[in-house]
Write an enzyme that holds these catalytic residues in place. Structure first.
Site, mmCIF file in Angstrom:
data_model
loop_
_atom_site.group_PDB
_atom_site.id
_atom_site.type_symbol
_atom_site.label_atom_id
_atom_site.label_comp_id
_atom_site.label_asym_id
_atom_site.label_seq_id
_atom_site.Cartn_x
_atom_site.Cartn_y
_atom_site.Cartn_z
ATOM 1 N N HIS A 12 0.873 -1.192 0.000
ATOM 2 C CA HIS A 12 0.000 0.000 0.000
ATOM 3 C C HIS A 12 0.902 1.232 0.000
ATOM 4 O O HIS A 12 1.529 1.547 1.010
ATOM 5 C CB HIS A 12 -0.903 0.016 1.236
ATOM 6 C CG HIS A 12 -1.793 1.231 1.333
ATOM 7 N ND1 HIS A 12 -3.130 1.136 1.646
ATOM 8 C CD2 HIS A 12 -1.560 2.548 1.164
ATOM 9 C CE1 HIS A 12 -3.658 2.350 1.671
ATOM 10 N NE2 HIS A 12 -2.716 3.237 1.392
ATOM 11 N N HIS A 44 1.551 5.395 -1.664
ATOM 12 C CA HIS A 44 1.179 6.577 -2.456
ATOM 13 C C HIS A 44 2.432 7.149 -3.102
ATOM 14 O O HIS A 44 3.365 7.547 -2.392
ATOM 15 C CB HIS A 44 0.540 7.643 -1.560
ATOM 16 C CG HIS A 44 -0.719 7.154 -0.901
ATOM 17 N ND1 HIS A 44 -1.968 7.296 -1.470
ATOM 18 C CD2 HIS A 44 -0.918 6.488 0.258
ATOM 19 C CE1 HIS A 44 -2.877 6.751 -0.676
ATOM 20 N NE2 HIS A 44 -2.260 6.245 0.384
ATOM 21 N N LEU A 45 2.424 7.182 -4.429
ATOM 22 C CA LEU A 45 3.600 7.714 -5.142
ATOM 23 C C LEU A 45 3.353 9.100 -5.703
ATOM 24 O O LEU A 45 4.298 9.775 -6.117
ATOM 25 C CB LEU A 45 4.004 6.768 -6.279
ATOM 26 C CG LEU A 45 4.683 5.464 -5.851
ATOM 27 C CD1 LEU A 45 4.900 4.548 -7.057
ATOM 28 C CD2 LEU A 45 6.012 5.751 -5.154
ATOM 29 N N ARG A 46 2.061 9.521 -5.755
ATOM 30 C CA ARG A 46 1.725 10.840 -6.315
ATOM 31 C C ARG A 46 2.165 10.933 -7.781
ATOM 32 O O ARG A 46 2.300 9.952 -8.458
ATOM 33 C CB ARG A 46 2.331 11.989 -5.489
ATOM 34 C CG ARG A 46 2.176 11.862 -3.981
ATOM 35 C CD ARG A 46 0.757 11.762 -3.506
ATOM 36 N NE ARG A 46 0.660 11.920 -2.059
ATOM 37 C CZ ARG A 46 -0.334 11.444 -1.327
ATOM 38 N NH1 ARG A 46 -1.337 10.765 -1.884
ATOM 39 N NH2 ARG A 46 -0.364 11.641 -0.028
ATOM 40 N N ASN A 79 -5.302 7.336 -5.774
ATOM 41 C CA ASN A 79 -6.019 8.576 -5.398
ATOM 42 C C ASN A 79 -5.274 9.838 -5.853
ATOM 43 O O ASN A 79 -4.986 10.721 -5.071
ATOM 44 C CB ASN A 79 -6.315 8.615 -3.891
ATOM 45 C CG ASN A 79 -5.059 8.628 -3.029
ATOM 46 O OD1 ASN A 79 -4.013 8.122 -3.413
ATOM 47 N ND2 ASN A 79 -5.165 9.220 -1.847
ATOM 48 N N LYS A 121 -9.420 -0.418 -5.590
ATOM 49 C CA LYS A 121 -9.411 0.234 -4.274
ATOM 50 C C LYS A 121 -10.764 0.860 -3.975
ATOM 51 O O LYS A 121 -11.277 1.658 -4.762
ATOM 52 C CB LYS A 121 -8.333 1.320 -4.276
ATOM 53 C CG LYS A 121 -8.314 2.186 -3.029
ATOM 54 C CD LYS A 121 -7.765 1.430 -1.819
ATOM 55 C CE LYS A 121 -7.924 2.243 -0.551
ATOM 56 N NZ LYS A 121 -6.673 2.631 0.053
ATOM 57 N N HIS A 143 -10.350 0.908 2.125
ATOM 58 C CA HIS A 143 -10.109 1.899 3.180
ATOM 59 C C HIS A 143 -11.269 1.737 4.160
ATOM 60 O O HIS A 143 -12.379 2.181 3.905
ATOM 61 C CB HIS A 143 -10.054 3.327 2.605
ATOM 62 C CG HIS A 143 -9.733 4.339 3.663
ATOM 63 N ND1 HIS A 143 -8.528 5.006 3.724
ATOM 64 C CD2 HIS A 143 -10.447 4.768 4.730
ATOM 65 C CE1 HIS A 143 -8.520 5.799 4.792
ATOM 66 N NE2 HIS A 143 -9.677 5.677 5.411
ATOM 67 N N HIS A 180 -4.295 -0.737 6.093
ATOM 68 C CA HIS A 180 -3.849 0.060 7.243
ATOM 69 C C HIS A 180 -4.777 -0.082 8.453
ATOM 70 O O HIS A 180 -5.370 0.870 8.938
ATOM 71 C CB HIS A 180 -3.652 1.543 6.891
ATOM 72 C CG HIS A 180 -4.679 2.150 5.986
ATOM 73 N ND1 HIS A 180 -6.022 2.023 6.179
ATOM 74 C CD2 HIS A 180 -4.539 2.916 4.880
ATOM 75 C CE1 HIS A 180 -6.654 2.686 5.229
ATOM 76 N NE2 HIS A 180 -5.794 3.229 4.423
ATOM 77 N N LEU A 230 -4.569 9.122 8.144
ATOM 78 C CA LEU A 230 -5.837 8.400 8.245
ATOM 79 C C LEU A 230 -5.629 6.948 7.836
ATOM 80 O O LEU A 230 -4.902 6.701 6.869
ATOM 81 C CB LEU A 230 -6.893 9.057 7.354
ATOM 82 C CG LEU A 230 -7.413 10.389 7.902
ATOM 83 C CD1 LEU A 230 -8.268 11.104 6.865
ATOM 84 C CD2 LEU A 230 -8.208 10.177 9.198
ATOM 85 N N ASP A 263 1.700 2.611 3.486
ATOM 86 C CA ASP A 263 0.851 3.800 3.374
ATOM 87 C C ASP A 263 1.706 5.061 3.428
ATOM 88 O O ASP A 263 1.258 6.098 3.912
ATOM 89 C CB ASP A 263 -0.235 3.821 4.455
ATOM 90 C CG ASP A 263 -1.349 4.809 4.129
ATOM 91 O OD1 ASP A 263 -1.437 5.261 2.975
ATOM 92 O OD2 ASP A 263 -2.130 5.138 5.044
ATOM 93 N N HIS A 302 3.080 14.500 1.542
ATOM 94 C CA HIS A 302 2.413 15.786 1.258
ATOM 95 C C HIS A 302 3.460 16.877 1.453
ATOM 96 O O HIS A 302 4.274 16.789 2.387
ATOM 97 C CB HIS A 302 1.271 16.055 2.251
ATOM 98 C CG HIS A 302 0.081 15.167 2.076
ATOM 99 N ND1 HIS A 302 -0.859 15.357 1.095
ATOM 100 C CD2 HIS A 302 -0.323 14.068 2.759
ATOM 101 C CE1 HIS A 302 -1.798 14.430 1.174
ATOM 102 N NE2 HIS A 302 -1.492 13.621 2.182
ATOM 103 N N ALA A 309 -3.909 14.612 5.750
ATOM 104 C CA ALA A 309 -3.521 13.362 6.408
ATOM 105 C C ALA A 309 -2.478 12.649 5.570
ATOM 106 O O ALA A 309 -2.620 12.552 4.354
ATOM 107 C CB ALA A 309 -4.747 12.475 6.553
#
Ligand code: NCD
Ligand code: ZN
Length: 350
Positions: free
Chosen positions: A13, A15-17, A41, A99, A136, A174, A219, A247, A251, A263
């Site tokens: 899990h 996030h690579l953006r 996302n 997801k 989620h 998560h 989160l 996760d 940011h 978050a």
């Protein structure tokens, strides 16, 4: 010097953006991990297989050439998701999972699912072809206390969903509570959970005691100490139903250090060092490999990585950067608030 050699880990899990942030954060994952389940996302979200293929190309273009890394792409489930597109993408090996974000549950989840009945046909199709659903697991009902949202999700959404579709493979992502751990343990099959690095290390005091600390806000929000202890016990137990999903959710600092901060905790750089420390403290170093490198592939039906990595324990604490600098600004790195003695052998952390 103490060392530990294990199969190369995967991150189930992540996030690579995109854009400048992708470029800055990706090398920290590819240095340590062979594969990652890449969260969809973005803004706008990765909804179709063609969105996922385009995003995959941007990831491969940003990847350091010398790192072998396979991004496992996911699709963001919406009430308009096309079951045929999902099935074709899975059969062709272009996407690994779907997801489910309850609308409004977390960062960039506005396009998520409001009424789960509307996505029943897609979920049925997935159950039929063995395609995993990543969940989620928090309700968004404003009358439910934020610390209770995971437990209520299990009762109101997850249990009924599993009764309707027992063949659907579900990853509760998560997990942050004892309730979540117990629920996953109660299932014989088709249910597993990812655990993050930071939820094994912090409880809610990290966010709120002695001042408000936005870099510990994520989160699902960290819970009480008893929950952290349940997560640590699950992670270090060797139980096949629990595996690593960092996760890691970068940011830019100004978006976290403000009146309404986002978050997400960025752990991609020092996750393996943190985990080795946690497993050492729990006298469970012999079970680190199951958590980071074996249980995830088993659930996803993929082979474990053949390549090995070595973690080295140094007598003095290792150094790692406090921030990663992107062309758009800095991102603060997770500080576990204890010294890290472990390091990946072939790469100085950071
Ligand atoms: C994630 C993000 O920033 O995209 N944030 C987080 O706190 N974990 C979204 C998510 O996984 O909930
Ligand atoms: Zn996430």
């Amino acid at each position: 010097m103490k060392t530990l050699t294990i199969r190369r880990p995967d991150d189930w899990h992540l996030h690579l953006r995109d854009g400048a942030v992708l470029e800055a954060v990706l090398p920290h994952t590819t240095a340590d991990f062979a594969r990652a389940i890449v969260m969809p996302n973005l803004v706008p979200p990765v909804v179709t297989v063609s969105d996922a293929l385009a995003y995959r190309e941007r990831i491969m273009a940003a990847k350091p050439e010398t790192d072998a890394f396979t991004p496992l792409m996911t699709l963001y489930l919406t009430e308009n998701t096309d079951a045929d597109d999902v099935e074709a993408g899975f059969r062709d090996g272009h996407v690994a999972a779907v997801k489910l974000y309850p609308a409004g549950a977390t960062t960039n989840s506005q396009s998520g699912v409001r009424d789960i009945a509307k996505v029943q046909p897609v979920l049925e199709r997935m159950a039929g072809i063995g395609m995993p659903l990543c969940v989620h697991g928090e309700v968004t009902d404003p009358s439910i206390d934020i610390f209770d949202r995971e437990a209520v999700f299990i009762e109101r959404v997850l249990q009924p969903l599993r009764e309707r579709l027992p063949e659907l493979k579900i990853v509760m992502e998560h997990v942050t509570t004892r309730n979540g751990v117990d629920y996953v343990k109660s299932a014989e099959r088709n249910l597993a959970a990812t655990l993050t690095t930071h939820h094994l290390i912090i409880n809610r005091n990290a966010i709120l005691a002695g001042g408000i600390r936005p870099h510990y806000y994520c989160l699902p929000v960290a819970k009480r100490e008893e929950h952290r202890l349940a997560l640590r016990a699950a992670a270090t137990s060797g139980d096949r139903r629990f595996f690593l999903g960092t996760d890691s959710a970068p940011h830019l600092d100004p978006l976290k250090e403000c009146a309404c901060g986002c978050a997400g905790i960025f752990t991609a750089i020092n996750t393996m060092a943190c985990l080795a420390q946690v497993f050492e403290d729990e006298e469970a170093l012999d079970r680190l490999e199951a958590f980071t490198s074996l249980n995830g592939p088993t659930f996803y039906g993929l082979p474990a990585n053949e390549e090995r990595i070595t973690l080295v324990r140094h007598a003095t604490p290792i150094a790692y950067p406090k921030s990663v600098y992107t062309a758009d600004g800095p991102i603060t790195v997770f500080n576990p608030m204890f010294p890290l003695h472990w390091e990946m052998e072939d790469h100085a952390v950071g």
